[in-house]
Design a protein around this motif. Structure first.
Motif, PDB file in Angstrom:
ATOM      1  N   ALA A 293     -60.056 -24.893  50.740  1.00  0.00           N
ATOM      2  CA  ALA A 293     -60.953 -24.781  49.590  1.00  0.00           C
ATOM      3  C   ALA A 293     -60.326 -23.905  48.513  1.00  0.00           C
ATOM      4  CB  ALA A 293     -62.298 -24.212  50.026  1.00  0.00           C
ATOM      5  N   GLY A 294     -59.733 -22.793  48.924  1.00  0.00           N
ATOM      6  CA  GLY A 294     -59.063 -21.922  47.966  1.00  0.00           C
ATOM      7  C   GLY A 294     -57.942 -22.632  47.239  1.00  0.00           C
ATOM      8  N   ASN A 295     -57.155 -23.417  47.972  1.00  0.00           N
ATOM      9  CA  ASN A 295     -56.083 -24.186  47.338  1.00  0.00           C
ATOM     10  C   ASN A 295     -56.641 -25.155  46.305  1.00  0.00           C
ATOM     11  OD1 ASN A 295     -54.111 -22.930  48.858  1.00  0.00           O
ATOM     12  ND2 ASN A 295     -53.934 -24.579  50.348  1.00  0.00           N
ATOM     13  N   ALA A 296     -57.715 -25.851  46.670  1.00  0.00           N
ATOM     14  CA  ALA A 296     -58.320 -26.825  45.760  1.00  0.00           C
ATOM     15  C   ALA A 296     -58.844 -26.154  44.498  1.00  0.00           C
ATOM     16  CB  ALA A 296     -59.451 -27.564  46.468  1.00  0.00           C
ATOM     17  N   LEU A 297     -59.441 -24.999  44.662  1.00  0.00           N
ATOM     18  CA  LEU A 297     -60.012 -24.297  43.515  1.00  0.00           C
ATOM     19  C   LEU A 297     -58.931 -23.797  42.567  1.00  0.00           C
ATOM     20  CD1 LEU A 297     -62.814 -22.364  45.419  1.00  0.00           C
ATOM     21  CD2 LEU A 297     -63.095 -24.332  43.907  1.00  0.00           C
ATOM     22  N   PHE A 298     -57.773 -23.465  43.101  1.00  0.00           N
ATOM     23  CA  PHE A 298     -56.679 -22.992  42.240  1.00  0.00           C
ATOM     24  C   PHE A 298     -56.070 -24.121  41.403  1.00  0.00           C
ATOM     25  CE2 PHE A 298     -55.935 -18.749  44.321  1.00  0.00           C
ATOM     26  CZ  PHE A 298     -55.911 -18.036  43.135  1.00  0.00           C
ATOM     27  N   THR A 299     -56.456 -25.361  41.639  1.00  0.00           N
ATOM     28  CA  THR A 299     -55.978 -26.450  40.779  1.00  0.00           C
ATOM     29  C   THR A 299     -56.701 -26.477  39.439  1.00  0.00           C
ATOM     30  OG1 THR A 299     -57.551 -28.105  41.627  1.00  0.00           O
ATOM     31  CG2 THR A 299     -55.454 -27.855  42.815  1.00  0.00           C
ATOM     32  N   GLN A 300     -57.774 -25.696  39.311  1.00  0.00           N
ATOM     33  CA  GLN A 300     -58.556 -25.676  38.080  1.00  0.00           C
ATOM     34  C   GLN A 300     -58.387 -24.332  37.371  1.00  0.00           C
ATOM     35  OE1 GLN A 300     -60.167 -28.736  37.524  1.00  0.00           O
ATOM     36  NE2 GLN A 300     -59.028 -29.134  39.422  1.00  0.00           N
ATOM     37  N   ASN A 301     -58.594 -24.338  36.052  1.00  0.00           N
ATOM     38  CA  ASN A 301     -58.492 -23.089  35.295  1.00  0.00           C
ATOM     39  C   ASN A 301     -59.708 -22.198  35.516  1.00  0.00           C
ATOM     40  OD1 ASN A 301     -55.993 -23.629  34.077  1.00  0.00           O
ATOM     41  ND2 ASN A 301     -56.976 -24.916  32.533  1.00  0.00           N
ATOM     42  N   GLU A 302     -60.872 -22.817  35.619  1.00  0.00           N
ATOM     43  CA  GLU A 302     -62.114 -22.114  35.923  1.00  0.00           C
ATOM     44  C   GLU A 302     -62.981 -23.046  36.748  1.00  0.00           C
ATOM     45  OE1 GLU A 302     -64.019 -21.038  32.276  1.00  0.00           O
ATOM     46  OE2 GLU A 302     -62.662 -19.365  31.864  1.00  0.00           O
ATOM     47  N   PHE A 303     -63.975 -22.483  37.434  1.00  0.00           N
ATOM     48  CA  PHE A 303     -64.923 -23.356  38.115  1.00  0.00           C
ATOM     49  C   PHE A 303     -66.253 -22.646  38.313  1.00  0.00           C
ATOM     50  CE2 PHE A 303     -63.003 -21.006  41.520  1.00  0.00           C
ATOM     51  CZ  PHE A 303     -63.982 -20.868  42.502  1.00  0.00           C
ATOM     52  N   TYR A 304     -67.282 -23.473  38.448  1.00  0.00           N
ATOM     53  CA  TYR A 304     -68.655 -23.009  38.571  1.00  0.00           C
ATOM     54  C   TYR A 304     -69.358 -23.781  39.687  1.00  0.00           C
ATOM     55  CZ  TYR A 304     -67.855 -21.458  33.713  1.00  0.00           C
ATOM     56  OH  TYR A 304     -67.351 -20.891  32.560  1.00  0.00           O
ATOM     57  N   THR A 305     -70.329 -23.134  40.323  1.00  0.00           N
ATOM     58  CA  THR A 305     -71.300 -23.852  41.149  1.00  0.00           C
ATOM     59  C   THR A 305     -72.530 -24.084  40.285  1.00  0.00           C
ATOM     60  OG1 THR A 305     -70.535 -22.874  43.218  1.00  0.00           O
ATOM     61  CG2 THR A 305     -72.752 -23.770  43.206  1.00  0.00           C
ATOM     62  N   ILE A 306     -73.015 -25.320  40.300  1.00  0.00           N
ATOM     63  CA  ILE A 306     -74.207 -25.684  39.531  1.00  0.00           C
ATOM     64  C   ILE A 306     -75.328 -26.012  40.518  1.00  0.00           C
ATOM     65  CG2 ILE A 306     -75.188 -27.192  37.767  1.00  0.00           C
ATOM     66  CD1 ILE A 306     -72.813 -25.565  36.750  1.00  0.00           C
ATOM     67  N   LEU A 307     -76.492 -25.392  40.338  1.00  0.00           N
ATOM     68  CA  LEU A 307     -77.633 -25.703  41.205  1.00  0.00           C
ATOM     69  C   LEU A 307     -78.928 -25.572  40.421  1.00  0.00           C
ATOM     70  CD1 LEU A 307     -78.220 -22.714  43.665  1.00  0.00           C
ATOM     71  CD2 LEU A 307     -76.614 -22.604  41.789  1.00  0.00           C
TER      72      LEU A 307
END
Length: 481
Positions: A293-307
């Protein structure tokens, strides 16, 4: 404290690996000094939740446990793409069950042995975490056996004579006074370099601004730098133990969110993740392997959880969508979730944004693709099929009942692994692969022998277990010389 003129063993770092070595060496009759730069003992080892082993007495009590030593070895070598050292892993696996029993015999208490996410049942969970193991068992017993302990003291130099390490130079951090202490054997147990931004930038591919260390903040690569200066080989740099997303709050220390319910909901429930433009980018079930999951998240410049509010109400009042990844989350609900959210909003938390509509949320955060992403996500959720990334339909939770929330995150990490190359006696090796006489490394400083480019939560507890294994093993090696 009145120090000895010459110690059999000087240990640099008073964490899990360091105090395991201290206890074992002093139990074997050796004179031992532990030098810890922090005011308190334990370091990041205080946060250890459990330790890896294969074929332990605890595992044998579970009918569903079928892992063999050879299967564990094959799995770890494959996971590392054979960058891990086969003999180091074999030695560790063969001795891992004995360490679990050894700790129990010393007075360490366990909850049980469990898997983590989709991993194997190898995680022997401590009551009171590593804090209890270190500060209630290993450190007090080592002290009773005559171990001297210096806190608020930094080792600034390794002293060598005729090709052998013969002592250390230390600085008292209270008055900056410098002194030298002789030692026949020096063990480096300083916990890696996760808190050294310069090393992260130089030796890894991680964005140091996105990386969020969640540890004792003391792991600044001290042991590695000391060893490199006396000719040690720089080895297996570049890997941190990532554990997926983590609340990115610029105003609070990161550790306050470690067991926060909102953090758990955002990162361990496979809810909707979007990037810096509002687009979805991965099957969020990747959280079952937090390092991936950490590797996948580092492919993006920023990320958010939306709920949305319906999701919050469900998690608080009905049930979790999936079991949480750590034993602190064995409850089936998040009873404080709304209270946490309301408090953070009232305090003006910069990472948390609330809006009455998705369009308003998108405008507030400059996420132009978010409305389209939400529409498509909801359509697929109601249809019961994720055509984009293949997420299980039970985790395709619609985002449609306001108010709506966005949680900005970074990538959490607990430690680094690697920096020094060692042999099977945990002796530090020079550029030619020869032992540097009198110098040893344990724990995170030596764990590059176990890894490729990604930590393996498929066998949870491997780094923590290696701290205890390598600490005891190294002390035994020295005692038997």
């Amino acid at each position: 404290m009145e120090l000895k003129n010459n110690y059999d063993v000087i240990i640099v770092g008073g964490g899990a690996a360091g105090f395991t070595a201290a206890y074992e060496a002093s139990n074997k009759g050796l004179s031992v000094l532990v030098v810890e730069k922090g005011k308190t003992l334990g370091g990041s080892g205080n946060y250890i939740e459990g330790a890896f082993a294969v074929d332990s007495f605890m595992q044998k009590k579970h009918a569903d446990y079928h892992l063999t030593k050879s299967a564990a070895l094959d799995e770890e070598l494959t996971y590392s793409h054979y960058k891990a050292d086969t003999n180091t892993w074999k030695q560790y696996i063969d001795g891992s069950a004995d360490i679990i029993k050894w700790l129990k015999d010393l007075g360490v208490e366990y909850f049980d042995v469990e898997p983590l996410g989709s991993g194997a049942r190898t995680w022997h969970l401590f009551k009171g975490r590593g804090d209890a193991v270190i500060n209630k068992v290993l450190a007090p017993k080592a002290k009773q056996q005559g171990t001297d302990i210096l806190s608020s003291t930094e080792v600034t130099k390794l002293i060598s004579e005729n090709g052998k390490i013969t002592g250390v130079e230390i600085k008292d951090l209270n008055d900056n006074s410098i002194s030298k202490i002789k030692g026949k054997n020096i063990i480096l147990a300083t916990g890696g370099y996760l808190n050294n931004k310069e090393m992260i930038a130089q030796y890894t591919n991680y964005d140091a601004n996105q990386l969020i260390p969640v540890n004792s903040y003391k792991n600044t690569g001290d042991g590695l730098s000391l060893a490199w200066k006396v000719g040690a080989q720089r080895y297996a740099m570049g890997m941190a133990m990532l554990f997926g997303g983590y609340i990115k709050d610029p105003d609070k220390p990161s550790h306050v969110y470690r067991y926060d319910e909102l953090n758990g909901a955002a990162n361990q429930q496979s809810l909707l993740w979007v990037n810096e433009t509002g687009k979805r980018f991965v099957n969020e079930e990747v959280v079952d392997n937090f390092a991936q999951a950490g590797n996948a998240l580092f492919t993006q410049n920023e990320f958010y959880t939306i709920l949305d509010q319906a999701t919050i109400d469900h998690l608080q009042n009905n049930s979790l969508y999936k079991a949480m990844g750590t034993y602190d989350y064995h409850d089936t609900k998040l009873p404080q979730l709304q209270e946490e959210i309301d408090k953070e909003l009232a305090d003006g938390a910069k990472y948390l944004t609330k809006a009455d509509s998705i369009e308003e949320l998108a405008k507030e955060l400059n996420l132009p693709d978010l409305p389209e992403t939400i529409n498509r996500y909801n359509e697929q959720a109601h249809a019961g099929k994720d055509k984009d990334f293949g997420k299980n339909s039970k985790f395709m939770v619609p985002v449609e009942k306001g108010p709506f929330y966005a949680i900005k995150q970074g990538v959490g990490a607990f430690c680094t692994m690697g920096g020094l190359k060692i042999n099977l006696d945990n002796q530090v090796l020079d550029q030619n692969g020869s032992p540097i006489k009198g110098l040893y490394a344990v724990g995170n400083d030596a764990a590059g022998m176990l890894i490729g480019d990604t930590y393996g939560p498929n066998m949870p507890g491997t780094e923590a277990g290696y701290c205890f294994f390598s600490g005891k093993h190294t002390a035994d090696v020295i005692a038997e010389k």
